[in-house]
Write an enzyme that holds these catalytic residues in place. Structure first.
Site, PDB file in Angstrom:
ATOM      1  N   HIS A 316      44.683  37.798  38.756  1.00 36.19           N
ATOM      2  CA  HIS A 316      45.338  36.933  37.861  1.00 36.19           C
ATOM      3  C   HIS A 316      46.276  35.913  39.026  1.00 36.19           C
ATOM      4  CE1 HIS A 316      49.178  38.959  38.823  1.00 36.19           C
ATOM      5  NE2 HIS A 316      48.315  40.183  38.646  1.00 36.19           N
ATOM      6  N   CYS A 334      47.630  44.491  41.492  1.00 31.51           N
ATOM      7  CA  CYS A 334      46.646  43.282  41.059  1.00 31.51           C
ATOM      8  C   CYS A 334      46.212  42.587  42.357  1.00 31.51           C
ATOM      9  CB  CYS A 334      47.086  42.761  40.178  1.00 31.51           C
ATOM     10  SG  CYS A 334      47.410  43.791  38.444  1.00 31.51           S
TER      11      CYS A 334
END
Length: 389
Positions: A316, A334
């Site tokens: 992301h 992440c």
């Protein structure tokens, strides 16, 4: 598991149809006409009788001794037919699939001389019904790493019986296998994975012919399921945790190479390595650290979110981590990129694209059920998870 009782006695259903015609002509002086000729009555028996017969067994229709079945039609109350075959000697007909729970059936049998007989029966309703969820969705286009995945509402004890009813067909004869596991949710799950990544353009159809199958303690299936999808562009995303780069390859050619920062090594914030599959493109979502067991470390609205695991690993946009892109792994697990680079990747990837994550800065290899982790198993390891091996 409670079972529906089988009737203690086989009740023979026999219906006769008298065939014949009066023979014309005049007699002699006494006026007596020729005797009318009658064909013998057609008689059949069906192994299931009454209105609460036990489901889950094939329908067997038998002809009386000396008669030969030519065609049998078994129709359910919704107008569907049970396919079946007449035995070589013509003495019996057996359905290919079992009778389903809670269903009324009509039987018509024709014999070699043209006569026919009919019968009817019904099956007891299921005391418990099992259902399932299929992925990918019907008529979708997915990446080359997307498996077929089925998650069951209730436990499946009769795994082999269920797996036999799951038929995958492809437009190019792709070799693959089913494999069982426990889903991240705790439910029983079975996936179908090709031996190698799909070829772009492959069309795939699943026919889950489960109506009338007993899953075991989880109950009966009372309907069939189908889904079909097409494999889209051949794309692979390669993430190197050590060089802090994300590369997008299409048909083997690099179309993007961007700096990124992955999970902080040495603890729970580290990223997973291995071959995973893009599960969903979720756009802008709220990410909160307590949902993944990291306390109150963060609570952010995050753009261009691409889910990779059930445990909360995404790729992301992470503009707050810009100082580390391309140089260090400093995220909470992440794969973070700049807004512009995350948008560029997000716009090009497809659900089902494999993400191949390598490097030493990881906390281990993604688990089989944490999203789609089957590509981390060898072909032999994967096939061994089939209930039919």
């Amino acid at each position: 598991m409670s079972r529906i009782p089988v009737p203690a006695l086989l009740v023979t259903t026999a219906l006769a149809l008298t065939l014949g015609a009066c023979s014309g002509g005049s007699g002699g002086k006494g006026g007596a006409g020729d005797s009318a000729q009658e064909a013998p009555p057609v008689r059949i028996s069906v192994n299931l009788t009454g209105t609460r017969a036990a489901p889950g067994t094939p329908v067997v229709v038998r002809a009386a001794e000396g008669q030969r079945l030519e065609q049998v039609t078994v129709t359910d109350s919704r107008g569907g037919n049970l396919a079946g075959k007449v035995a070589a000697d013509g003495a019996s007909w057996t359905s290919e699939r079992p009778a389903a729970p809670g269903t009324a059936y009509s039987v018509e049998a024709r014999v070699a001389d043209g006569g026919s007989a009919t019968a009817s029966f019904g099956t007891a309703a299921a005391d418990k019904v099992n259902k399932l969820t299929l992925a990918p969705g019907k008529n979708t286009t997915v990446g080359i790493g997307q498996p077929l995945s089925i998650v069951f509402d209730h436990p499946v004890r009769n795994k082999a019986a269920v797996e036999r009813q799951l038929k995958v067909t492809t437009s190019n004869g792709t070799v693959g296998s089913w494999g069982w596991m426990q889903d991240w949710s705790g439910k029983d799950r079975i996936d179908w994975r090709p031996k190698e990544y799909w070829k772009s353009g492959t069309k795939v159809t699943l026919a889950a012919d489960l109506n009338g199958i007993d899953s075991g303690s989880g109950g009966w299936f009372v309907r069939d399921y189908t889904t079909m999808f097409t494999v889209g562009r051949s794309q692979v995303v390669k993430v190197d945790l050590d060089s802090h780069r994300l590369r997008l390859l299409r048909d083997g050619q690099e179309v993007a190479d961007v700096p990124m920062s992955a999970g902080t090594p040495g603890g729970e914030k580290a990223s997973w390595r291995g071959k995973t599959v893009l599960m969903a493109k979720e756009g802008t979502i709220n990410m909160r650290s307590e949902t993944v067991g990291l306390g109150d470390a963060y609570d952010k609205m995050v753009d261009y979110s691409m889910r990779l695991t059930w445990s909360g690993m995404y790729a992301h946009a992470a503009p707050w981590n810009a100082a580390y892109f391309g140089s260090a792994n400093k995220s909470s697990g992440c794969i973070g990129m700049s807004d512009a680079n995350a948008k560029a990747v997000y716009d090009q990837v497809q659900v089902g694209d494999p993400f191949e994550i390598t490097g030493s800065d990881a906390k281990g290899t993604q688990a089989l059920n944490n999203g789609y982790g089957e590509w981390n198993l060898s072909w032999d390891e994967w096939r061994s998870r089939s209930a039919l091996r």
